[in-house]
Design a protein around this motif. Structure first.
Motif, short mmCIF file in Angstrom:
data_model
loop_
_atom_site.label_atom_id
_atom_site.label_comp_id
_atom_site.label_asym_id
_atom_site.label_seq_id
_atom_site.Cartn_x
_atom_site.Cartn_y
_atom_site.Cartn_z
N GLN A 75 1.70 -15.96 7.16
CA GLN A 75 0.69 -15.76 8.20
C GLN A 75 0.68 -14.31 8.67
OE1 GLN A 75 1.16 -18.70 11.36
NE2 GLN A 75 2.02 -20.17 9.91
N ALA A 76 1.87 -13.73 8.80
CA ALA A 76 1.97 -12.33 9.22
C ALA A 76 1.35 -11.40 8.18
CB ALA A 76 3.42 -11.96 9.47
N LYS A 77 1.57 -11.70 6.90
CA LYS A 77 0.97 -10.90 5.83
C LYS A 77 -0.55 -11.00 5.87
CE LYS A 77 4.93 -11.32 2.68
NZ LYS A 77 5.42 -11.90 1.40
N ALA A 78 -1.05 -12.20 6.12
CA ALA A 78 -2.50 -12.38 6.20
C ALA A 78 -3.08 -11.61 7.38
CB ALA A 78 -2.83 -13.87 6.32
N GLU A 79 -2.36 -11.60 8.49
CA GLU A 79 -2.81 -10.85 9.67
C GLU A 79 -2.82 -9.36 9.38
OE1 GLU A 79 -4.31 -10.84 13.59
OE2 GLU A 79 -3.90 -12.51 12.22
N ALA A 80 -1.78 -8.88 8.68
CA ALA A 80 -1.70 -7.46 8.36
C ALA A 80 -2.86 -7.02 7.46
CB ALA A 80 -0.37 -7.15 7.69
N LYS A 81 -3.29 -7.90 6.58
CA LYS A 81 -4.41 -7.57 5.68
C LYS A 81 -5.69 -7.26 6.44
CE LYS A 81 -3.10 -9.74 1.31
NZ LYS A 81 -3.47 -10.73 0.27
N LYS A 82 -5.85 -7.89 7.61
CA LYS A 82 -7.03 -7.63 8.43
C LYS A 82 -7.05 -6.18 8.90
CE LYS A 82 -6.99 -12.36 10.29
NZ LYS A 82 -6.87 -13.18 11.53
N PHE A 83 -5.89 -5.55 8.90
CA PHE A 83 -5.77 -4.16 9.34
C PHE A 83 -5.56 -3.22 8.16
CE2 PHE A 83 -4.75 -6.84 12.90
CZ PHE A 83 -5.35 -6.20 13.98
N GLY A 84 -5.85 -3.71 6.98
CA GLY A 84 -5.78 -2.88 5.78
C GLY A 84 -4.39 -2.70 5.22
N VAL A 85 -3.44 -3.51 5.65
CA VAL A 85 -2.06 -3.41 5.16
C VAL A 85 -1.84 -4.48 4.10
CG1 VAL A 85 0.39 -3.46 5.75
CG2 VAL A 85 -1.27 -2.57 7.40
N SER A 86 -1.75 -4.06 2.85
CA SER A 86 -1.55 -5.01 1.76
C SER A 86 -0.25 -4.74 1.00
CB SER A 86 -2.73 -4.96 0.78
OG SER A 86 -2.92 -3.64 0.28
N ALA A 87 0.41 -3.63 1.30
CA ALA A 87 1.70 -3.31 0.68
C ALA A 87 2.64 -2.84 1.79
CB ALA A 87 1.54 -2.21 -0.37
N PHE A 88 3.94 -3.08 1.57
CA PHE A 88 4.91 -2.81 2.62
C PHE A 88 5.93 -1.78 2.15
CE2 PHE A 88 3.53 -7.24 3.22
CZ PHE A 88 2.92 -7.11 4.47
N ARG A 89 6.55 -1.13 3.12
CA ARG A 89 7.59 -0.17 2.81
C ARG A 89 8.77 -0.88 2.12
NH1 ARG A 89 5.55 1.07 7.86
NH2 ARG A 89 4.74 3.19 8.07
N PRO A 90 9.43 -0.20 1.21
CA PRO A 90 10.62 -0.81 0.59
C PRO A 90 11.66 -1.16 1.64
CG PRO A 90 9.97 1.19 -0.59
CD PRO A 90 9.17 1.15 0.67
N ILE A 91 12.33 -2.29 1.46
CA ILE A 91 13.33 -2.73 2.44
C ILE A 91 14.55 -1.82 2.39
CG2 ILE A 91 14.88 -4.60 3.11
CD1 ILE A 91 12.69 -6.55 2.33
N GLY A 92 15.22 -1.75 1.25
CA GLY A 92 16.33 -0.83 1.08
C GLY A 92 17.41 -1.00 2.13
N ASN A 93 18.23 0.01 2.29
CA ASN A 93 19.26 0.09 3.34
C ASN A 93 19.05 1.38 4.12
OD1 ASN A 93 20.61 -2.36 2.70
ND2 ASN A 93 21.61 -1.35 0.98
N TYR A 94 19.90 1.62 5.13
CA TYR A 94 19.76 2.86 5.90
C TYR A 94 19.95 4.05 4.99
CZ TYR A 94 20.32 -0.21 9.96
OH TYR A 94 20.18 -1.18 10.90
#
Length: 276
Positions: free
Chosen positions: A257-276
């Protein structure tokens, strides 16, 4: 009896007149203390916490806290503006600080003052998890959960006083105090608090995704939180927070649901998780 009706009428009027609207749910919420009074007190308490603790500045971790906080704040403003709540954040004074203390905790005071403790960093492990935590804490402030809890506490105390005034028989009054104390806490206040945590998880995960962080990390973070707690949490019914497994299940279900909400704002890809 001459006290009973005026007291009930006064509390009823107070509840109707002292309400605000949750911008994320549209529901009316109790607001006995207006933000115009709450925010200045909150800001003062925050400054006191900073003055009494060791605030870390200029490090990779402290800069990360500020960076993530700013991104979550921008995500919140974008969401609110898109949903007809322009200007909702005008009185918020965002501030993000990392405090040296070995406790697994972070919080956001009413009005946008945020603190992370260094003890939570090893559990978070990565910037995306920090964003999940930040989103959750910011959500508490945006939804005025602190205001609601304070108002509910005032109402709980007020009804206890009203009961003691209205009940003249000492034995009955003692029984009322015993059962009211337990009943109002376990049956009302604790479920009220748990509902806030669940609501903050949902709102926070949406903000996390809109800010460009992968919401899948929410459930993974709480798996690590559960492991870090060592199974020391009280039963859910006696806790202010949902059980760890309940939160893991909820966050897993909320991520799409959060991913679907983000798409409404043009966010379809996310930053790599990785570590600090």
């Amino acid at each position: 009896m001459k006290y009973k009706n005026p007291i009930i009428i006064a509390f009823t009027m107070l509840m109707f007149l002292s309400c605000s609207t949750n911008p994320f749910t549209g529901k009316k919420t109790l607001a006995l203390i207006p933000n115009s009074q709450l925010f200045p007190t909150s800001f003062s308490q925050y400054n006191q916490v900073l003055s009494e603790g060791k605030v870390i500045t200029g490090t990779q971790e402290s800069e990360m806290i500020k960076r993530v906080g700013q991104r979550i704040a921008v995500a919140a403003e974008r969401w609110l503006n898109a949903n007809g709540k322009t200007g909702y954040l005008n009185d918020y004074k965002w501030e993000y600080n990392l405090i040296q203390e070995d406790v697994v905790n972070a919080w956001c005071m009413p009005g946008g003052k945020i603190a992370f403790y260094t003890g939570i960093l090893p559990v978070a492990q990565n910037e995306t998890a920090i964003a999940v935590i930040m989103g959750h804490e910011v959500a508490h402030a945006l939804a005025n959960h602190g205001q609601q809890r304070m108002s509910a506490g005032m109402l709980q105390q007020g009804l206890a006083v009203a009961g003691n005034i209205a009940i003249k028989d000492e034995k009955s009054r003692n029984a009322f105090n015993q059962y009211y104390g337990i009943g109002s806490q376990v049956g009302v206040m604790l479920p009220f608090s748990r509902s806030h945590e669940t609501e903050a998880d949902r709102i926070g995960l949406y903000l996390t995704a809109i800010a460009g962080y992968n919401p899948d990390e929410g459930a993974e973070l709480w798996k690590r939180m559960a492991q870090a707690s060592g199974g020391q949490a009280p039963p859910e019914i006696l806790s202010t927070h949902p059980a760890n497994q309940t939160r893991i299940n909820n966050l897993t279900a909320l991520s799409p649901q959060a991913k679907a909400e983000a798409k409404k704002f043009g966010v379809s890809a996310f930053r790599p998780i990785g570590n600090y």
